[in-house]
Enzyme design. Sequence first.
Site, PDB file in Angstrom:
ATOM      1  N   ASP A  87       3.438  -0.235   6.473  1.00 36.40           N
ATOM      2  CA  ASP A  87       4.607  -0.919   5.931  1.00 36.40           C
ATOM      3  C   ASP A  87       5.706  -1.100   6.965  1.00 36.40           C
ATOM      4  OD1 ASP A  87       6.564  -1.865   4.043  1.00 36.40           O
ATOM      5  OD2 ASP A  87       7.398   0.146   4.072  1.00 36.40           O
ATOM      6  N   ASP A  98       8.726  -8.272   6.143  1.00 37.83           N
ATOM      7  CA  ASP A  98       8.241  -7.039   5.522  1.00 37.83           C
ATOM      8  C   ASP A  98       6.799  -7.176   5.052  1.00 37.83           C
ATOM      9  OD1 ASP A  98       8.020  -4.586   4.250  1.00 37.83           O
ATOM     10  OD2 ASP A  98       8.999  -5.288   2.426  1.00 37.83           O
TER      11      ASP A  98
END
Length: 383
Positions: free
Chosen positions: A81, A268
């Site tokens: 992530d 992201d």
Amino acid sequence: MKLLILTLFLATIVLAQALTVPLNFHQASRESRRRVPQKWSNRLSALNAGTTIPISDFEDAQYYGAITIGTPGQAFKVVFDTGSSNLWIPSKKCPITVVACDLHNKYNSGASSTYVANGTDFTIQYGSGAMSGFVSQDSVTVGSLTVKDQLFAEATAEPGIAFDFAKFDGILGLAFQSISVNSIPPVFYNMLSQGLVSSTLFSFWLSRTPGANGGELSFGSIDNTKYTGDITYVPLTNETYWEFVMDDFAIDGQSAGFCGTTCHAICDSGTSLIAGPMADITALNEKLGAVILNGEGVFSDCSVINTLPNVTITVAGREFVLTPKEYVLEVTEFGKTECLSGFMGIELNMGNFWILGDVFISAYYTVFDFGNKQVGFATAIQG
């Protein structure tokens, strides 16, 4: 309704101090997508308030892959992530009453010869509650690369059903140390400091071609076979998340006026959508002809994809075009197919702030250049 997401399985190719991990497609529930606004509101509001605690969640998109921790290695599936910085996994010391721990792999420090006790308290605040535990130290292996003496968190409490039934055990953050809980050096920092990769960057290639390889995550390298043309780089505005200036947003070649003087954006990998201010996204989805249901845009008929306009996001003076086939998600659940807008509204009270998630990353090969503090985009080769 299920959303397409991308799942990262362990499969590695090591080339000249670089690591490439292939990716595959998976799906996640539509309900999970609706938690995006709450997740990001908490995450960015905390940053705006001056805290260093990253707040993230992963129900809407999951890149997860196999790593091992300890000697001998204990296997875990972790989300890779770019919207957080810490590594955490469930602990064997987690009470059996915590369902998320009970249903996932748990780290047993007593079974590792390279474990070093630390014990510092560790907490991350999520929208659904706090993940808490304590810090430990051990070796972490990703593919053939072993990071020694990595600090990570053993979770003894995990909030909400999102963690209970997640396909992953924990999270491996790829953002900056400045937002790392307890200022713990992220795994990629230690890959660099220990000389495990020769280049100070990592890159994502994601495929949306049904039945094809889902993509790859490369540590320390750029795969020139996965994109065409030049890579356009934009400097970071903050060394926190991968944040930069977004110049404009256009619909069918005409500026939508969303940015005014400028917008800021975060790239992201932990978000499947493109998210922006609620008012702007609502106007966008209505202009595209989507019906707004529970905060998301739903098209009445998937055949409209052929009639929708392109949208364009301008970064570093370059126009990055998204076609309807790239920003509309065609998803099937219980035998029924629906088409959803890839744009989600969020309320952050931070002005013109956007999140470029997988809808964007799948169209544009993305380079996260830690050494030069920049993000790069190039047209991805699909198929």
